[in-house]
Design a protein around this motif. Structure first.
Motif, short mmCIF file in Angstrom:
data_model
loop_
_atom_site.label_atom_id
_atom_site.label_comp_id
_atom_site.label_asym_id
_atom_site.label_seq_id
_atom_site.Cartn_x
_atom_site.Cartn_y
_atom_site.Cartn_z
N ARG A 85 2.81 77.25 5.72
CA ARG A 85 1.72 76.29 5.46
C ARG A 85 0.78 76.84 6.48
N PRO A 86 -0.70 76.52 6.35
CA PRO A 86 -1.72 77.30 6.91
C PRO A 86 -1.41 76.62 8.40
N ASP A 87 -1.11 75.50 8.74
CA ASP A 87 -1.22 75.06 10.07
C ASP A 87 0.00 75.61 11.01
N GLU A 88 0.86 76.22 10.17
CA GLU A 88 1.94 76.89 11.05
C GLU A 88 1.40 78.29 11.21
N GLY A 89 0.50 78.77 10.49
CA GLY A 89 0.08 80.24 10.38
C GLY A 89 -0.90 80.49 11.70
N MET A 90 -1.47 79.22 12.35
CA MET A 90 -2.40 79.22 13.34
C MET A 90 -1.79 80.11 14.41
N ARG A 91 -2.49 81.08 15.09
CA ARG A 91 -1.94 81.87 16.15
C ARG A 91 -3.11 81.65 17.40
N PRO A 92 -3.11 80.91 18.16
CA PRO A 92 -4.14 80.94 19.05
C PRO A 92 -4.47 82.34 19.84
N LEU A 93 -5.64 82.39 20.18
CA LEU A 93 -6.23 83.68 20.73
C LEU A 93 -6.43 83.55 22.12
N ASP A 94 -6.00 84.24 23.03
CA ASP A 94 -6.17 84.11 24.47
C ASP A 94 -7.68 84.04 25.05
N GLU A 95 -7.94 83.24 25.61
CA GLU A 95 -9.33 83.11 26.21
C GLU A 95 -9.49 83.69 27.37
N VAL A 96 -10.36 84.69 27.22
CA VAL A 96 -10.82 85.55 28.18
C VAL A 96 -12.10 85.21 29.13
N PHE A 97 -12.85 84.48 28.48
CA PHE A 97 -14.22 84.09 29.12
C PHE A 97 -14.75 82.68 28.74
N HIS A 98 -15.09 81.91 29.66
CA HIS A 98 -15.98 80.55 29.25
C HIS A 98 -17.03 80.45 30.19
N LEU A 99 -18.20 79.93 29.57
CA LEU A 99 -19.40 79.57 30.48
C LEU A 99 -19.43 77.91 30.20
N ASP A 100 -19.35 77.23 31.33
CA ASP A 100 -19.75 76.02 31.07
C ASP A 100 -21.24 75.52 31.21
#
Length: 105
Positions: A90-105
């Motif tokens: 299923r598509p929802d089982e194929g989601m592989r989260p990416l690693d967050e390397v930067f975030h600006l608030d």
């Protein structure tokens, strides 16, 4: 809060239909997503079929489990699966989260 980004690949010959399906997502699917803790959920689609998903949630694992337990999600995933390339399940089982390397608030 956890920010989640994932990639999937939509078949190029089905891009228009994929867009159309997401113009009118079933109300019970929208309710299920909200109830499962999916917030600020967006999908972005490139012309070659690259799909980028983004959402915010308290716990992605729990949010996925909550959705997997709903009947509406099973129906939605079954209808959407043929739209995707290189998908085993299923598509929802194929989601592989990416690693967050930067975030600006």
């Amino acid at each position: 809060m956890q920010r989640v980004c994932f990639l999937l690949k939509v078949r190029e010959e089905r891009l228009d239909e994929y867009r159309e399906r997401h113009r009118e997502v079933w109300p019970d699917m929208l309710d299920a997503l909200s109830g499962a803790g999916w917030r600020n959920y967006s999908l972005f689609l490139r012309e070659d079929g690259l799909l980028v998903g983004y959402l915010e949630t308290d716990d992605f694992g729990s949010a996925r489990e909550a959705m997997a337990a709903t009947e509406v999600n099973a129906r939605w995933q079954a209808e959407m699966a043929p739209f995707f390339e290189e998908l085993d399940g299923r598509p929802d089982e194929g989601m592989r989260p990416l690693d967050e390397v930067f975030h600006l608030d």
